[in-house]
Design a protein around this motif. Structure first.
Motif, PDB file in Angstrom:
ATOM      1  N   ASN A  16      61.456  48.003 -67.034  1.00  0.00           N
ATOM      2  CA  ASN A  16      62.019  47.487 -65.777  1.00  0.00           C
ATOM      3  C   ASN A  16      62.000  48.523 -64.663  1.00  0.00           C
ATOM      4  O   ASN A  16      61.915  48.179 -63.483  1.00  0.00           O
ATOM      5  CB  ASN A  16      63.459  47.007 -66.002  1.00  0.00           C
ATOM      6  N   SER A  17      62.089  49.797 -65.027  1.00  0.00           N
ATOM      7  CA  SER A  17      62.157  50.855 -64.017  1.00  0.00           C
ATOM      8  C   SER A  17      60.859  50.999 -63.228  1.00  0.00           C
ATOM      9  O   SER A  17      60.826  51.665 -62.199  1.00  0.00           O
ATOM     10  CB  SER A  17      62.512  52.193 -64.673  1.00  0.00           C
ATOM     11  N   TRP A  19      59.466  48.721 -61.605  1.00  0.00           N
ATOM     12  CA  TRP A  19      59.561  47.974 -60.339  1.00  0.00           C
ATOM     13  C   TRP A  19      60.992  47.818 -59.840  1.00  0.00           C
ATOM     14  O   TRP A  19      61.240  47.166 -58.855  1.00  0.00           O
ATOM     15  CB  TRP A  19      58.898  46.595 -60.480  1.00  0.00           C
ATOM     16  N   LYS A  20      61.955  48.440 -60.538  1.00  0.00           N
ATOM     17  CA  LYS A  20      63.342  48.361 -60.092  1.00  0.00           C
ATOM     18  C   LYS A  20      63.987  49.740 -60.141  1.00  0.00           C
ATOM     19  O   LYS A  20      63.686  50.548 -61.013  1.00  0.00           O
ATOM     20  CB  LYS A  20      64.156  47.413 -60.994  1.00  0.00           C
ATOM     21  N   GLU A  21      64.879  50.008 -59.192  1.00  0.00           N
ATOM     22  CA  GLU A  21      65.673  51.230 -59.226  1.00  0.00           C
ATOM     23  C   GLU A  21      66.564  51.161 -60.465  1.00  0.00           C
ATOM     24  O   GLU A  21      67.268  50.176 -60.676  1.00  0.00           O
ATOM     25  CB  GLU A  21      66.529  51.319 -57.962  1.00  0.00           C
ATOM     26  N   SER A  22      66.527  52.195 -61.301  1.00  0.00           N
ATOM     27  CA  SER A  22      67.197  52.111 -62.598  1.00  0.00           C
ATOM     28  C   SER A  22      68.085  53.322 -62.870  1.00  0.00           C
ATOM     29  O   SER A  22      67.814  54.438 -62.421  1.00  0.00           O
ATOM     30  CB  SER A  22      66.154  51.998 -63.715  1.00  0.00           C
ATOM     31  N   ASP A 126      72.256  44.960 -60.804  1.00  0.00           N
ATOM     32  CA  ASP A 126      71.843  43.553 -60.904  1.00  0.00           C
ATOM     33  C   ASP A 126      71.619  43.129 -62.350  1.00  0.00           C
ATOM     34  O   ASP A 126      72.040  42.054 -62.769  1.00  0.00           O
ATOM     35  CB  ASP A 126      70.540  43.325 -60.118  1.00  0.00           C
ATOM     36  N   TYR A 163      70.106  41.177 -69.083  1.00  0.00           N
ATOM     37  CA  TYR A 163      68.662  41.082 -69.266  1.00  0.00           C
ATOM     38  C   TYR A 163      68.391  41.109 -70.763  1.00  0.00           C
ATOM     39  O   TYR A 163      68.567  42.138 -71.420  1.00  0.00           O
ATOM     40  CB  TYR A 163      67.934  42.240 -68.576  1.00  0.00           C
TER      41      TYR A 163
END
Length: 308
Positions: A16-17, A19-22, A126, A163
């Motif tokens: 996920n990281s 495409w997302k800030e993690s 999120d 998730y």
């Protein structure tokens, strides 16, 4: 960290990281529910940090930080506790499990879901990677965040989502049950090769004789092999199961090789970080400061809303 931790949470976070800030948090305050020896806590925390950094890709942008270094997190938790019903806490898995085991239940165990909620909603998270049986944690976080928003007529807190990767499915432990430390049926990622082999060779299997064909789809060992073997390798091992003179011991040794190869670089990095822990400490200083600022901003907004 065991294979279940890696496949259910860590691997999903890394994916996920992209495409997302993690964010990845060391839940050291949470450990106080059960660990009350300073040296044990120190050594466990160091080991877990080395494991995490060993698994992170070289180009990772995941922010790793320490729960205990966020100065306002307990203040936020106290405010959230004032809008959290007692009846909600009685339904928490962590409390029920401790009660079922006749454990001595401390208030940290009872209040665990509220601090856990703060760890999520303080940073406007999120998505949280979890397995199905951990979904309640996210439902609690949503309930508590929503209680605060409704009580103070605000939209300060986002409602996080769980998730759950359906592709991963159930990861069996050595006794067929879900892999879990609480069942003591887990397979560690970073233990010595000798310990890892001992664990894998103790996986419970059926009782067919060596010369008999075997069904890979009913085998605990093959279920784990599928997580670490290529499609071609899976098919090769599947055909061995269906043929003659291939025992479960052979399959277990193949699983051991697959796991050692899969985590080879990470295990080397782990050994390096255990000897050079100051490199991790330096990175944590910067990231702890970043997360402190985020928490401070949220805390100030909360204080304005509640008029304190």
């Amino acid at each position: 960290m065991h294979l279940g931790n890696y496949l259910w949470m860590f691997k999903q976070l890394i994916e996920n990281s992209k495409w997302k800030e993690s964010y990845l948090m060391i839940a050291d305050y949470h450990s106080l529910t059960s660990v009350h020896d300073a040296e044990t806590l120190k050594s466990h925390k160091k080991r877990l940090l080395c494991e995490m950094f060993a698994l992170l890709p070289k180009d990772s942008e995941i922010v790793v930080f320490e729960q205990s270094k966020v100065t306002q997190i307990n203040n936020i938790t106290w405010i959230l506790s004032s809008v959290t019903p007692y009846s909600l806490m009685l339904r928490a898995h962590s409390f029920k499990d401790a009660k079922a085991k006749n454990s001595e239940i401390n208030m940290a165990t009872f209040n665990y879901p509220i601090l856990m909620t703060s760890d999520i909603i303080t940073y406007d998270i999120d998505l949280v990677p979890v397995w199905k049986d951990q979904k309640q944690h996210l439902e609690f976080a949503r309930d508590i965040a929503e209680n605060f928003n409704k009580t103070y007529k605000t939209d300060l807190f986002k409602l996080p989502e769980a998730y759950i990767s359906e592709e991963v499915g159930l990861i069996p432990g050595i006794d067929w049950r879900k892999m879990s430390k609480s069942y003591n049926n887990h397979i560690p990622v970073f233990d010595s090769e000798k310990t890892l082999k001992k664990k894998i060779m103790s996986i419970v299997t059926w009782s067919e004789a060596l010369e008999e064909p075997k069904d890979p789809d009913k085998c605990n060992v093959f279920a784990l092999i599928k997580f670490f073997a290529t499609k071609e390798k899976q098919e090769e091992i599947r055909q061995k199961y269906l043929a003659w003179w291939y025992g479960y011991g052979h399959a277990k040794l193949e699983l051991l090789d697959l796991i050692l190869n899969y985590f080879k670089k990470s295990r080397e990095k782990y050994d390096y970080y255990m000897q050079n822990f100051e490199e991790i400490e330096k990175k944590l200083e910067n990231w702890n400061e970043i997360m402190n600022k985020k928490a401070e901003e949220k805390y100030k907004k909360m204080m304005e809303i509640i008029w304190l």
